[in-house]
Write a protein that holds these residues in place. Structure first.
Motif, mmCIF file in Angstrom:
data_model
loop_
_atom_site.group_PDB
_atom_site.id
_atom_site.type_symbol
_atom_site.label_atom_id
_atom_site.label_comp_id
_atom_site.label_asym_id
_atom_site.label_seq_id
_atom_site.Cartn_x
_atom_site.Cartn_y
_atom_site.Cartn_z
ATOM 1 N N LEU A 79 21.729 -73.223 -59.015
ATOM 2 C CA LEU A 79 22.930 -73.050 -58.896
ATOM 3 C C LEU A 79 23.574 -72.879 -57.583
ATOM 4 N N TYR A 121 21.902 -67.115 -70.243
ATOM 5 C CA TYR A 121 21.358 -67.515 -69.170
ATOM 6 C C TYR A 121 20.534 -66.287 -68.460
ATOM 7 N N VAL A 171 32.156 -72.368 -61.687
ATOM 8 C CA VAL A 171 31.210 -73.391 -61.881
ATOM 9 C C VAL A 171 30.696 -73.123 -63.081
ATOM 10 N N GLU A 172 30.592 -74.235 -64.151
ATOM 11 C CA GLU A 172 29.956 -74.031 -65.503
ATOM 12 C C GLU A 172 28.561 -74.499 -65.347
ATOM 13 N N ILE A 173 27.485 -73.815 -65.707
ATOM 14 C CA ILE A 173 26.313 -73.990 -65.253
ATOM 15 C C ILE A 173 25.437 -74.676 -66.432
ATOM 16 N N SER A 174 24.287 -75.165 -65.807
ATOM 17 C CA SER A 174 23.264 -75.666 -66.753
ATOM 18 C C SER A 174 21.871 -75.215 -66.047
ATOM 19 N N ALA A 201 18.650 -70.621 -62.595
ATOM 20 C CA ALA A 201 18.930 -70.519 -63.925
ATOM 21 C C ALA A 201 18.126 -71.046 -64.913
ATOM 22 N N PHE A 221 27.962 -63.777 -61.394
ATOM 23 C CA PHE A 221 27.143 -64.418 -62.441
ATOM 24 C C PHE A 221 27.389 -64.194 -63.843
ATOM 25 N N TYR A 258 29.772 -68.303 -61.600
ATOM 26 C CA TYR A 258 28.902 -69.167 -62.199
ATOM 27 C C TYR A 258 28.784 -68.633 -63.900
#
Length: 306
Positions: free
Chosen positions: A125, A145, A118-121, A135, A60, A91
């Motif tokens: 997650l 994040y 994995v590109e996160i928002s 996150a 992460f 992530y």
């Protein structure tokens, strides 16, 4: 469950502290390790530990500043050279995929294991039968994040003596009752599973934050956590400087821990301006507000008991 600090400094590597990387050891829970950030020379730090890169399952990345990221291509490559074959999922914020893929492509690096990026928002997650990872975006100069790692509650202890009193011998029925499934014996007796299993074992919560000013999102991620890892780049009295550089002070981290009702706070991401002797003073600043505070050091370990 154990948190192990591989790097605890801010900005640039120093003799006392390497740049940020934290390993969450889940060896008993799932036989794997999760890595949070991967600053330059993280793989060198790992050489001084018992950590096996082949056990790293998830990585992460809090944000894309170099002191949290530049060690990633080297670690991924070495994991492959050392025989790692299991899948790794990374992530992190938008731009992470381009960074990793470009680094590996330009250097001609071929990985012998599957890699997912994995590109996160904000939001959930990761979730499986054991853990949830959430996150939220913090306040920093670029998207940064924080992560809340939630261990799901585990079934209570099987009350074996009580089962034996009911005439049930060890075997397949024990497994069903442990899983909460009521069973019917050959004589028609119904055994309600709840009567033969102790209270659920409460899951643990660990919150690991990226670089941030003091903010509401940090408090929400930390709510009632067993352990909060919060950056404290600056000492008490440097609040204006911390604000200008999108960071936090020791006392601001402690205030977050206090308001979030966490059990333990560990401050990290310590500026190289503070030498070994200053570490105790930084710790006392945090403890003046939140007594159950610790200060991270490279190769420091914190166990998170049930």
């Amino acid at each position: 469950m154990e948190l192990f600090f591989l790097g605890t400094g801010a900005g640039v590597p120093a003799k006392l502290r390497n740049v940020t990387a934290i390993a969450l050891k889940l060896l008993e829970e799932r036989g794997s390790i999760w890595l949070f950030d991967c600053g330059e020379a993280t793989q060198h730090q790992i050489l001084h530990t018992s950590i096996k890169p082949s056990r790293i399952e998830n990585i992460f990345i809090t944000h894309l500043h170099g002191d949290h990221l530049y060690g990633l291509p080297g670690l991924l490559a070495s994991r492959s050279f050392q025989g790692g074959e299991s899948k790794v999922t990374i992530y992190g914020p938008a731009g992470l995929k381009a960074f990793v893929e470009t680094s590996l492509s330009v250097s001609g690096t071929y990985l012998k294991y599957p890699l997912e990026i994995v590109e996160i928002s904000e939001g959930v997650l990761f979730e499986d039968e054991q853990f949830i990872v959430e996150a939220r975006k913090l306040e920093h100069g670029i998207p940064s994040y924080g992560f809340r790692i939630i261990e799901k509650d585990r079934p209570g202890t099987l009350l074996v003596d009580k089962l034996k009193e009911a005439g049930v011998t060890p075997g397949p029925l024990y497994k069903k009752i442990k899983e909460g499934i009521s069973v019917t014996l050959e004589d028609g007796t119904i055994l309600e599973a709840a009567r033969f299993v102790g209270p659920k074992q409460k899951g643990r919560v660990v919150t690991i934050l990226g670089d941030t000013r003091i903010c509401e999102a940090a408090q929400e991620l930390a709510r009632n956590a067993d352990l909060l890892v919060h950056e404290a780049t600056f000492a008490k009295g440097e609040e204006a400087l911390a604000y200008d550089y999108y960071h936090s002070t020791t006392t601001q981290a402690a205030e977050t821990a206090k308001h979030a009702n966490v059990k333990t706070l560990c401050i990290t991401h310590i500026s190289s301006r503070y030498d070994r002797n200053a570490a105790e003073e930084l710790l006392q600043e945090a403890r003046s507000i939140f007594s159950n505070s610790e200060i991270a050091a490279d190769f420091k370990s914190i166990a998170i008991p049930r």
